[in-house]
Design an enzyme around this catalytic site. Structure first.
Site, mmCIF file in Angstrom:
data_model
loop_
_atom_site.group_PDB
_atom_site.id
_atom_site.type_symbol
_atom_site.label_atom_id
_atom_site.label_comp_id
_atom_site.label_asym_id
_atom_site.label_seq_id
_atom_site.Cartn_x
_atom_site.Cartn_y
_atom_site.Cartn_z
ATOM 1 C CB ALA A 40 -1.179 -0.019 1.953
ATOM 2 N NE ARG A 78 12.059 8.779 1.313
ATOM 3 C CZ ARG A 78 13.810 7.857 1.890
ATOM 4 N NH1 ARG A 78 12.517 7.078 2.868
ATOM 5 N NH2 ARG A 78 14.772 8.002 0.899
ATOM 6 C CG ASN A 116 5.282 -1.773 -40.588
ATOM 7 O OD1 ASN A 116 5.548 -0.886 -41.074
ATOM 8 N ND2 ASN A 116 4.822 -2.240 -39.074
HETATM 9 C C1 UD1 Z 1 9.117 -1.679 8.479
HETATM 10 C C2 UD1 Z 1 9.792 -2.192 9.325
HETATM 11 C C3 UD1 Z 1 11.331 -2.393 10.980
HETATM 12 C C4 UD1 Z 1 11.743 -2.259 9.729
HETATM 13 C C5 UD1 Z 1 11.752 -2.221 8.254
HETATM 14 C C6 UD1 Z 1 12.446 -2.890 6.570
HETATM 15 C C7 UD1 Z 1 7.150 -1.311 11.382
HETATM 16 C C8 UD1 Z 1 6.541 -0.682 12.307
HETATM 17 N N1 UD1 Z 1 8.180 -1.349 11.387
HETATM 18 O O1 UD1 Z 1 9.632 -0.410 8.723
HETATM 19 O O2 UD1 Z 1 10.695 -2.493 11.598
HETATM 20 O O3 UD1 Z 1 13.237 -2.876 10.309
HETATM 21 O O4 UD1 Z 1 10.042 -2.202 8.089
HETATM 22 O O5 UD1 Z 1 12.450 -2.283 5.976
HETATM 23 O O6 UD1 Z 1 6.834 -2.586 10.315
HETATM 24 N N2 UD1 Z 1 2.495 -0.581 4.632
HETATM 25 C C9 UD1 Z 1 1.281 -0.625 4.128
HETATM 26 N N3 UD1 Z 1 0.596 0.433 4.881
HETATM 27 C C10 UD1 Z 1 0.997 0.628 6.146
HETATM 28 C C11 UD1 Z 1 2.262 0.534 6.433
HETATM 29 C C12 UD1 Z 1 2.351 0.432 5.744
HETATM 30 O O7 UD1 Z 1 1.193 -1.174 3.157
HETATM 31 O O8 UD1 Z 1 -0.457 1.325 6.959
HETATM 32 C C13 UD1 Z 1 3.858 -0.986 3.718
HETATM 33 C C14 UD1 Z 1 4.485 0.192 3.087
HETATM 34 O O9 UD1 Z 1 3.540 0.264 1.866
HETATM 35 C C15 UD1 Z 1 5.394 -0.582 2.571
HETATM 36 C C16 UD1 Z 1 5.312 -2.322 4.221
HETATM 37 O O10 UD1 Z 1 4.690 -2.101 4.807
HETATM 38 O O11 UD1 Z 1 5.910 -2.124 1.904
HETATM 39 C C17 UD1 Z 1 6.694 -1.427 5.006
HETATM 40 O O12 UD1 Z 1 6.014 -0.395 5.601
HETATM 41 P P1 UD1 Z 1 6.813 1.761 5.522
HETATM 42 O O13 UD1 Z 1 6.151 1.922 6.006
HETATM 43 O O14 UD1 Z 1 8.031 1.185 4.449
HETATM 44 O O15 UD1 Z 1 7.514 0.227 7.466
HETATM 45 P P2 UD1 Z 1 9.639 0.932 7.730
HETATM 46 O O16 UD1 Z 1 9.608 2.130 8.168
HETATM 47 O O17 UD1 Z 1 10.304 0.766 6.031
#
Ligand code: UD1
Ligand code: MG
Length: 452
Positions: A13, A18, A372
């Site tokens: 989602a 970025r 063509n």
């Molecule tokens: C997350 C982890 C972190 C980990 C890191 C690894 C959590 C709280 N933290 O952080 O511990 O080290 O990934 O990359 O899980 N997403 C949704 N809906 C939401 C929020 C996120 O679908 O409401 C999806 C995002 O699209 C993404 C993934 O979940 O694919 C992770 O979300 P992101 O915001 O990237 O988490 P990080 O802060 O990177």
């Protein structure tokens, strides 16, 4: 192999702001496949393996990509972005219908492998309620830190909520977890949002598991496998890792790559035996190269099948829908699109063959163009077997050239040519005896003394 059933939930989602792009993040390509396609490709397959993808609102393109790759997958929409645990619960209906193992993976980690999915599931068989994929980060900034006691995982602390001592920990959460499917819903529903971001963190599942008296463990993997993509720079890094893997696999399969680091492959490229690829070749999606074929330098190939012992390039461009028969030869500065060239066909220099069928062993001379497109629609050129098209001919489609027919050089062919006929379309040549000599004398006389 485990006979346990599985449900894999892919969280996709993310907006990907970025990336500075209008394309949803998970649709960006690595080795000619979307990030999402890589993750779905690694996820467990088979009768006992179900798949659910959580997408953002208005992300129909993402839902379409899911359907294209895994028509059996269910898509769920997370309306508000309230955190990773909240995202998992968007797929509640899938979780409720039950599976032995529930896997959660992020859609932006394209380098994950099927083996790692299997390794992560293994501890569930011996009674763990939760297995978390961990890695040692070169720079752990931004990642959740894994707090362990002995071999037990006690907590994941998000970077934003970590103390300076905890921030020094290099062991990080990769973002992939495997839950005991019978306990998963109870665990994830117990997660709250009392943290600095007010989000429902999936990582808090570890604390919940411990409070319920169950066991959580860490399975470690390399950082290269779990790189999450948030920026174009990270996309390029993932591309480099993936290309290195694909080149290594091609070399191990017996493909000769003279300068592997200059050859770009797609995740779905297939090779026969004794294939040679010269330096500086770019291969896009949907390409198969059969036994003994040689791809010479500076060729660009997309959605094409190349027959046994065929030869392509240097400087050839094969566009979607190209099929080359065994022993076909495509030479320099030749472009082929939506065309089947049967065995032994030669198009050796400077030609465009599009929307065409060329029968076996025909020879297409230098500079031949299949015309063509009439500005409105595309038309087909059909050339029989053993035909000879003289250099610099224009074949104005729709048009058919018969078996064994000959086309004189420089002809503009607008009418069908019967089998074994000779077609010549050009103005008659006139030779003026002594004309060149007279011309030279005239020019010499006209010169001023200064010119001499
Ligand atoms: C997350 C982890 C972190 C980990 C890191 C690894 C959590 C709280 N933290 O952080 O511990 O080290 O990934 O990359 O899980 N997403 C949704 N809906 C939401 C929020 C996120 O679908 O409401 C999806 C995002 O699209 C993404 C993934 O979940 O694919 C992770 O979300 P992101 O915001 O990237 O988490 P990080 O802060 O990177
Ligand atoms: Mg992330």
């Amino acid at each position: 192999m485990s006979a346990r059933s599985s449900l894999t939930i892919v969280l996709a989602a993310g907006e990907g702001t970025r990336m500075q792009s209008s394309l949803p993040k998970v649709l960006h390509p690595v080795a000619s496949q979307s990030l999402l396609a890589h993750v779905l490709g690694a996820a467990p397959k088979g009768v006992d393996s179900r798949l659910a993808v959580v997408i953002g609102p208005d992300h129909t393109a993402v839902a379409d990509e899911v359907k294209r790759i895994r028509p059996d997958a269910a898509s769920f929409v997370q309306r508000e972005r309230l955190g990773t645990a909240h995202a998992v619960l968007a797929a509640r209906d899938a979780i409720v219908s039950g599976a032995d193992d529930l896997l959660v993976v992020f859609g932006d980690t394209p380098l994950i492998s099927a083996e790692t999915f299997a390794r992560l599931r293994a501890p569930l068989r011996s009674g763990a309620a939760l297995a978390v994929l961990g890695f040692r980060a070169a720079d752990p900034t931004g990642y959740g830190r894994l707090l362990v006691e002995g071999d037990r995982l006690v907590e994941i602390r998000e970077h934003a909520d970590a103390t300076p001592e905890q921030r020094a920990i290099k062991l990080c959460n990769a973002g992939m977890m495997a839950f005991d499917g019978r306990k998963a819903l109870q665990i994830i529903e117990a997660i709250g949002n009392a943290n600095s971001k007010g989000e429902y963190y999936l990582t808090d599942a570890v604390t919940v598991v411990r409070e319920l008296g169950w066991e959580a463990v860490v399975i470690e993997t390399s950082e290269d496998e779990v790189r999450g993509i948030n920026t174009k720079a990270q996309l390029a890094e993932a591309e480099a890792v993936m290309q290195a893997r694909l080149r290594k696999a091609a070399l191990e399969a017996g493909v000769t790559l003279i300068a592997p680091e200059t050859v770009y492959l797609a995740a779905d490229t297939t090779f026969g035996k004794d294939v040679t690829i010269e330096p500086f070749v770019v291969i896009g999606p949907g390409v198969s190269i059969s036994d003994g074929a040689v791809i010479h330098s500076f060729s660009h190939i997309v959605q094409a099948s190349i027959g046994r012992h065929a030869s392509v390039g240097p400087y050839a461009r094969l566009r979607p829908g190209t099929s080359l028969g065994d022993g076909a030869r495509i030479g320099n500065f030749v472009e082929v699109k939506a065309a089947t060239l049967e065995a032994g066909v030669k198009v050796n220099h400077l030609s465009y063959i599009g929307d065409a069928h060329v029968g076996a062993n025909s020879n297409i001379g230098a500079g031949t163009i299949t015309c063509n497109y009439d500005g409105f629609s595309k038309h087909k050129t059909t050339i029989g077997e053993g035909a000879f098209v003289g250099t610099n001919s224009s074949l104005v489609a729709p048009v058919k050239i018969g078996n064994g027919a000959y086309i004189g050089s420089g002809s503009v062919i607008t009418k069908d040519v019967p089998d074994d006929a000779l077609a010549v379309e050009r103005s008659p040549q006139t030779n003026r005896e002594g004309g060149a000599k007279r011309y030279r004398e005239l020019k010499t006389k006209a010169r001023t003394p200064k010119d001499r």
